[in-house]
Structure formats: C-alpha cells, structure tokens
Enzyme design. Structure first.
Site, PDB file in Angstrom:
ATOM      1  N   ASP A   1      55.946  56.542  42.694  1.00 23.20           N
ATOM      2  CA  ASP A   1      56.705  55.670  41.441  1.00 23.20           C
ATOM      3  C   ASP A   1      57.974  56.213  41.316  1.00 23.20           C
ATOM      4  OD1 ASP A   1      54.186  54.711  41.880  1.00 23.20           O
ATOM      5  OD2 ASP A   1      53.461  55.734  40.190  1.00 23.20           O
TER       6      ASP A   1
ATOM      7  N   CYS B   1      36.961  31.800  29.354  1.00 19.83           N
ATOM      8  CA  CYS B   1      36.174  32.219  28.758  1.00 19.83           C
ATOM      9  C   CYS B   1      36.509  32.513  27.286  1.00 19.83           C
ATOM     10  CB  CYS B   1      35.733  33.882  29.441  1.00 19.83           C
ATOM     11  SG  CYS B   1      34.221  34.382  28.729  1.00 19.83           S
ATOM     12  N   TYR B   2      36.851  33.473  26.690  1.00 21.00           N
ATOM     13  CA  TYR B   2      37.082  33.883  25.125  1.00 21.00           C
ATOM     14  C   TYR B   2      38.349  32.952  25.017  1.00 21.00           C
ATOM     15  CZ  TYR B   2      38.675  35.386  20.756  1.00 21.00           C
ATOM     16  OH  TYR B   2      39.188  35.430  19.428  1.00 21.00           O
TER      17      TYR B   2
ATOM     18  N   GLU C   1      38.942  34.076  38.230  1.00 23.29           N
ATOM     19  CA  GLU C   1      39.584  35.307  39.140  1.00 23.29           C
ATOM     20  C   GLU C   1      38.842  36.191  40.058  1.00 23.29           C
ATOM     21  OE1 GLU C   1      39.015  34.915  35.791  1.00 23.29           O
ATOM     22  OE2 GLU C   1      38.810  36.510  34.828  1.00 23.29           O
TER      23      GLU C   1
ATOM     24  N   GLY D   1      37.982  37.998  26.791  1.00 25.79           N
ATOM     25  CA  GLY D   1      38.185  39.055  26.039  1.00 25.79           C
ATOM     26  C   GLY D   1      36.460  39.319  25.576  1.00 25.79           C
TER      27      GLY D   1
ATOM     28  N   HIS E   1      34.611  32.714  35.015  1.00 20.93           N
ATOM     29  CA  HIS E   1      35.815  33.541  35.428  1.00 20.93           C
ATOM     30  C   HIS E   1      36.400  33.088  36.834  1.00 20.93           C
ATOM     31  CE1 HIS E   1      35.958  36.379  32.102  1.00 20.93           C
ATOM     32  NE2 HIS E   1      34.768  36.277  32.047  1.00 20.93           N
TER      33      HIS E   1
ATOM     34  N   LYS F   1      50.655  49.351  42.246  1.00 21.67           N
ATOM     35  CA  LYS F   1      50.926  50.444  43.281  1.00 21.67           C
ATOM     36  C   LYS F   1      51.169  49.931  44.645  1.00 21.67           C
ATOM     37  CE  LYS F   1      50.765  54.882  43.359  1.00 21.67           C
ATOM     38  NZ  LYS F   1      51.047  55.731  42.364  1.00 21.67           N
TER      39      LYS F   1
END
Ligand code: XMP
Length: 509
Positions: free
Chosen positions: A223, A78-79, A167, A51, A165, A365
């Site tokens: 959707d 991280c945070y 990810e 964050g 990170h 999506k």
C-alpha cells in the site's frame, strides 16, 4: 459513478465491488451526507444499502429524503428499501419473525431491474420488518412466499426497492439485476479501469498539491509503496518518504527493504532507526490495546520529528485502503463496531496540522496490486503479504522483549522460507508465527526441555474483512513444525490455528 449510502450493512463493500466489476466507479458515504455533497459527487445512480436497524428504532439511520427529488435513479436494498417506503409515504410492517436465507422470487415485471431475469429465481433474504403498503407511484415487481412486496419500482421516477440482497452470490441473478440498474437505468459508462484511475489520480494530486511538499510513511508494504510511486509520478522530488525501523520488524527486514526500495523506487527515502524508542516503553506491557496505543504514539513522535526536518511540508500522505476507512468509521461513531485500534488512520494529520492525502482511499487490495503493476512496481514488492503497523509486538502474546523477538524472528524466517519454497506465499493472504506466553515440555536428545509454544496462522482472504484458515497439507505442516523445533532453540512445540474470521481476527492481538 454510483454513490452507495451506508446504513451499516455488512455487505456494503460487496456492493461497491459488484459495481466496480462493471467498470463503474462506486463510493460509499455515510447517511449524513448532505444534498449539496451528493450534487458535488455527480452520481449517475444512488444505492441505499441494507443495515441492521429497524425503521421503528428511535436511533434508526436516515439520510436526507431530498435525494429522491434530484432526478437521479435510486435503488434501495433491504433496510434501504424500507427507508424509501417510509419516507415516500408507504407503510413498513413490524415483523413478528425475522426472515433469513433462501427464498424463491417470482418476478412480476420484465423491465427495469428485472429485464432479462428469470420469472422464478432464488434470492437471499435477511430482514425483520417488511413492506405492507407501497408509496404512491410504485408497483410490485416481485414477490416471494413470505413477502408479497419483495421488490417494487416507480419506473417513471427510476426509484427501485429490493427486499433481498442482489449483491450476495446466493442471489444468482443478482448481478444481472445490478447491471440493469447501473448500465441501463443509470446509463453509467463502463470506463473505470486502473490505467484511467492512474491518470485521473495524478491529475487530481497535481491539482491539489500544486508546488507544495508531501511526506509519506513508507513501510515497504504494497500500500505505501504504491502510494509512494503514484505520488512520485505526480510531484517528483517534492515527495519525501520516511521509513521507521521500530525494532518490531522481521529478520533482516529493514536492510532488505532498504536495498529493494532504493533499487526499485527512485524516490527520496529517509531511514530512521528508532528501535529503542519503541522497545523501552513496551517493557512489562502485556495488554494488546496498550501495546498498540504505545506503538502508535511513539510512531507519531518519531515521524513528526523526522517530518519536521523536511522543511515546508504541507501534506501527509497515507496508503489507506478502502477497508481501513470502513473499518475505522466506527471510531468516529459510525455503524460498525471497533474491534482493534488501527493506527494507520487518524491521529497524525490533526496533530501535525498537515492536510491528509490518501490517493488509494477508495481502492481494494486487489485493485492496489493491479495499480502497482500498472505503475511498474516489481512483483517482489507488490506481492508482499500484509504486515501490521505494530509488527511482531502483536504476534508476541504477553511482554515484548528482545529475547522473545529474536525467537519469533528465527521462527518466522523458517516459516516464510518454506511457504515461499513450496509455492504458498502468493496464494495465502497472510502466513505468520505467533509466540505464546506459555511453555510446554519436550524431549531433545535425552534432555527434558521446557520451552515456548509457537502457533502458526495461515489464512486466505480477499480483503481481510473475512478470512478462512488455510487448509495446508498435513505433510507440509509437519515439515514446518520439524524445522522450527529443530532449528530454533527456545521452541518445544508448534500448533496450527484453525479458526476463521469472523469470529477470530487474523492477528492474535
Ligand atoms: P485483524 O487482525 O483485525 O486484521 O483481522 C486485519 C488485517 O489488518 C492487519 N492489521 C493491521 N495493519 N496496523 C496495520 O497496518 C494495525 O494496527 C493492524 N492490525 C491488524 C492484519 O495483519 C490483517 O491483514
């Protein structure tokens, strides 16, 4: 499932996607989630996200530290790691300088997160503060040149922290680290697939709705179409769909959709022509947010009137997707900033006193398209490019008039025809024309003309959170420009939009 607690990182959706790549369900929740709510979700593991805040800020986000006592593995990124250190009794050092970008990570552990990971591997850092002292029970598991404590672990309690990170693709072995956490430490079963999602959702919808009735606003986009078919499978005739023609649709769209929907979805659909109700209040309005608000308000009124005709309805369904939820969190005080007011989330259910049903709320999506395929929805509907609720009104910069709508519709029809004919439609996230409020000089035959400018926007994207302008071949762009100027009277010039998101949003307004 893996619960992701959202401390406001721009990478949160990416974490959720990464987890799902292992066929494990993941859900992002705000930090104020209670211990009881966590227990009800029954996560096998918890990820505390990164964050933008510093642990030293007064208004820093925090979550109930009781989650560290639940016996569930926790990974702080991280945070999230700094929060973990702070509440478990370690020390976080206020940094003089931010560390951003590549760093070489030296692994000091071969188990847990680092099992099977190279001893030296690149990682992506983006942090201000850093860890000075570990909480009790933790060991350093990796370091970089600038961060002695780049990773930490308490293997007994299965608590882990990563300062970098894992990810992002700039951490090439990050996916291996996440896999170690999700499959080995948390022991999640890789069983989450779209067909399993269909069965679970149908059972959940049946359970929740019982013998009551549902209404759904159908736009003809992927959707809402997928939502309709899924709900129809669960409750059959007790679902009524409402399609509102707001006068801001593309050329012949209402008619084409009507026949496609009738032909393919054997569902109860009411078609409402409300063009005047939308166009009248838009007169003289040029401000984008005002346009959106007006359209949102009229939509609610029209929808409400129609919905009341279907007696005894207790549920309102919406085809909300995960990115909509996350982008809209800000409207309720969450960490991300409000960019545009989307009217598909919020507003309606409270006003109509209906319970909200959002069966696609946690899907991205591409997952919705896969779901559509599994449900047997034809490609033609599944692969429609997204079209915004406020329609052409936010693609006409300045006042929306019937005349300007007519010009834009003709341009759009030419553009989409060429995009499809040349095989670009599926490859592009969106491709559309924007009518600008300035005029430009041209020569047609021997005549001087002073007419409208059209901007073409074509982007590639995976979830609309970020987008790149499409590098369409010059020859193709030339062809579109020629056709538009020659075939649509009222246009003297065509320009191509070469901006990416961020900072430029996909729609112009
Ligand atoms: P922006 O322009 O914010 O758009 O980059 C991201 C995606 O959302 C669509 N969009 C909307 N969709 N109602 C919708 O249903 C809206 O008010 C709205 N505004 C933007 C846009 O087309 C893109 O796919």
């Amino acid at each position: 499932m893996i619960l992701i607690i959202d401390f406001g990182s721009q990478y949160n959706q990416l974490i959720a996607r990464r987890v799902r790549e292992f066929h494990v369900y993941s859900q992002i929740e705000p930090p104020d989630i209670t211990i009881e709510e966590i227990k009800n979700l029954k996560p096998e593991g918890i990820i505390l996200s990164g964050g933008p805040s510093s642990i030293y800020e007064k208004a820093r986000p925090g979550t109930d530290p009781g989650l560290f006592d639940l016996g569930i593995p926790v990974l702080g990124i991280c945070y999230g790691m700094q929060f973990m250190v702070d509440v478990l009794g370690g020390t976080v050092k206020k940094a003089a300088k931010r560390e951003y970008g590549y760093a070489l990570l030296q692994a000091k552990s071969e188990k847990g997160i680092f099992s099977g990971v190279d001893k030296i591997t690149p990682c992506w850092m983006s942090h201000g503060d850093s860890i000075k002292a570990l909480p009790k029970g933790f060991k350093i598991t990796a370091s970089t040149k600038n961060a002695a404590i780049a990773a930490m672990a308490n293997h007994r309690k299965n608590h882990f922290g990563l300062q970098f990170h894992p990810e992002v693709h700039h951490t090439p072995q990050g996916q291996r680290m996440l896999k170690n956490f999700i499959l080995d430490v948390c022991r999640c079963q890789p069983s989450w697939t779209i067909p399993s999602f269909v069965n679970d959702s149908i059972a959940r919808i049946k359970d929740r709705v019982g013998c009551k009735k549902i209404i759904l606003g159908l736009s003809g986009g992927v959707d809402s179409s997928v939502t309709a078919v899924l709900l129809h499978k669960a409750v059959g005739k007790r679902l009524t769909c409402i399609f509102v023609d707001n006068g801001l649709l593309r050329m012949d769209e209402a008619e084409k959709l009507k026949s496609a929907l009738r032909q393919h979805l054997k569902i109860n659909i009411r078609f409402v022509n409300a063009q005047n109700k939308f166009l009248r209040p838009l007169k003289n309005i040029t401000d984008p947010e005002k346009k959106r608000k007006i359209i949102g308000k009229v939509f609610i009124e029209v929808f409400e009137t129609e919905a009341n005709k279907a007696k005894g309805v207790e549920f309102l369904a919406q085809g909300t997707l995960y990115p909509d939820v996350i982008e809209s969190v800000s409207a309720f005080g969450g960490p991300t900033a409000v960019i545009k007011s989307h009217h598909n989330v919020g507003g309606l259910p409270g006003k109509m006193r209906l319970a909200l049903l959002e069966p696609l709320k946690y899907l991205f999506k591409d997952e919705v398209r896969e779901l559509g395929k599994t449900l047997g929805i034809p490609e033609e509907l599944i692969w429609r490019q997204p079209f915004p609720g406020p329609g052409l009104a936010i693609r006409i910069i300045g006042e929306v008039t019937r005349k300007r709508l007519s010009v834009l519709r003709k341009v759009d029809a030419v553009l989409i025809e060429e995009i499809k004919k040349n095989g670009y439609y599926k490859r592009l996230w969106q491709s559309f024309a924007v009518l600008l409020p300035i005029k430009s000089v041209g020569i047609m035959g021997d005549q001087r003309i002073y007419e409208n400018i059209i901007a073409i926007r074509a982007v590639t994207s995976t979830d609309a959170m970020t987008a790149d302008w499409a590098k369409l071949p010059h020859k193709f762009l030339g062809l579109i420009s020629n056709r538009i100027i020659n075939e649509v009277s009222g246009v003297s010039r065509v320009v191509y939009d070469i901006s990416s998101k961020p900072p430029s949003t996909i729609e112009w307004e």
